[in-house]
Design an enzyme around this catalytic site. Sequence first.
Site, PDB file in Angstrom:
ATOM      1  CD  GLN A  10      42.051  54.852  29.832  1.00  0.00           C
ATOM      2  OE1 GLN A  10      42.076  54.213  30.861  1.00  0.00           O
ATOM      3  NE2 GLN A  10      41.309  55.923  29.695  1.00  0.00           N
ATOM      4  CB  SER A  90      47.621  50.990  33.485  1.00  0.00           C
ATOM      5  OG  SER A  90      46.468  51.490  34.120  1.00  0.00           O
ATOM      6  CG  LEU A  91      42.847  48.787  29.931  1.00  0.00           C
ATOM      7  CD1 LEU A  91      41.639  48.496  30.799  1.00  0.00           C
ATOM      8  CD2 LEU A  91      42.474  49.583  28.710  1.00  0.00           C
ATOM      9  NE  ARG A 115      41.051  49.208  35.801  1.00  0.00           N
ATOM     10  CZ  ARG A 115      41.941  49.940  35.160  1.00  0.00           C
ATOM     11  NH1 ARG A 115      41.655  50.483  33.978  1.00  0.00           N
ATOM     12  NH2 ARG A 115      43.150  50.164  35.690  1.00  0.00           N
ATOM     13  CG  HIS A 199      47.370  53.922  38.267  1.00  0.00           C
ATOM     14  ND1 HIS A 199      46.942  52.619  38.442  1.00  0.00           N
ATOM     15  CD2 HIS A 199      47.401  54.124  36.919  1.00  0.00           C
ATOM     16  CE1 HIS A 199      46.738  52.064  37.254  1.00  0.00           C
ATOM     17  NE2 HIS A 199      46.998  52.957  36.324  1.00  0.00           N
ATOM     18  CD  GLN A 248      45.894  47.981  37.187  1.00  0.00           C
ATOM     19  OE1 GLN A 248      44.761  48.442  37.083  1.00  0.00           O
ATOM     20  NE2 GLN A 248      46.485  47.314  36.219  1.00  0.00           N
TER      21      GLN A 248
END
Length: 314
Positions: A10, A90-91, A115, A199, A248
């Site tokens: 993202q 991340s994503l 999510r 996070h 995560q």
Amino acid sequence: MNFGIVFPGQGSQSLGMLSDFAQRPPVRETFEEASEVLGLDLWQLCQQGPLERLNRTENTQPVMLTAGVAVYRLWRAEGGPEAGVMAGHSLGEYSALVAADALSLSEAVPLVAERGRLMQAAVPQGVGAMAAVLGLDDDQVRALCSENAAGKVVEAVNFNAPGQVVVAGHRDAVERVMEAARRAGAKRVVMLPVSAPSHCALMRPAAERLAERLAEVEVRAPRIPVIHNADVSAHDDPEAIREVLVRQLHSPVRWVETIRRLTGEGVSTAIEAGPGKVLAGLNRRIDRALTTSPVYDGATLEAALAAMEELAHG
């Protein structure tokens, strides 16, 4: 040649992204497949917006997942080499898992949309925030978070490059850390345009719900090792992959360690599969011996393929 592929997350989305690839079958077909599953025209959304809708986390996540997978499939279709190892920021980890055949695109797209919804539901818009701190070391930023929390949540959550750390948590605590970082001599402190503080501990309720959702999804052993953000390790066991994806959501993105793990395994060349070139810039700052070529339009695709050809015959 040990070659890596990294996938952005993202923040790399923009209106008109990948427009140069509109007529390339692997890209068009990947977006069609994902759009059909979601019941939302993802290509139209990332080409025409509106930007506010594209930037909503439950939309950004399936768009960025699909974009990464589409560029990976195009790369392979154009004769680009297969990776020996993959990672995603991340994503982007979900894009890596789809590319490595651990998740199917048709299951991953609704999973990351959910999510995004869970992340937004965990922290109402405006309550949380994220900010980038440039020019201080990791321990300084961690100390500023603990000194300025004042009973609220604020944590160092993205270790993106040496001297570039993102903090997340309650907005007022994030603002206190931003002010303290300026006083401590940070080169730059920037509030990030995100709608949910990823996070950090505020994401634990979302992580618990994500665990329930992941239990319904088929996860297979990856065909190619994927280095995960939460523990900087690759996993073959589907249950371990589910667990690390849950963790995560409320754990730091250890990108510096991830890239050092790749280079430690002999990776000297990588492509960034997806819109933009954020990771290429971060990777250069982490390890100058690693060459990362972004692939997001015709010119960058040709340049990356030519560089691979040269390496192969070098």
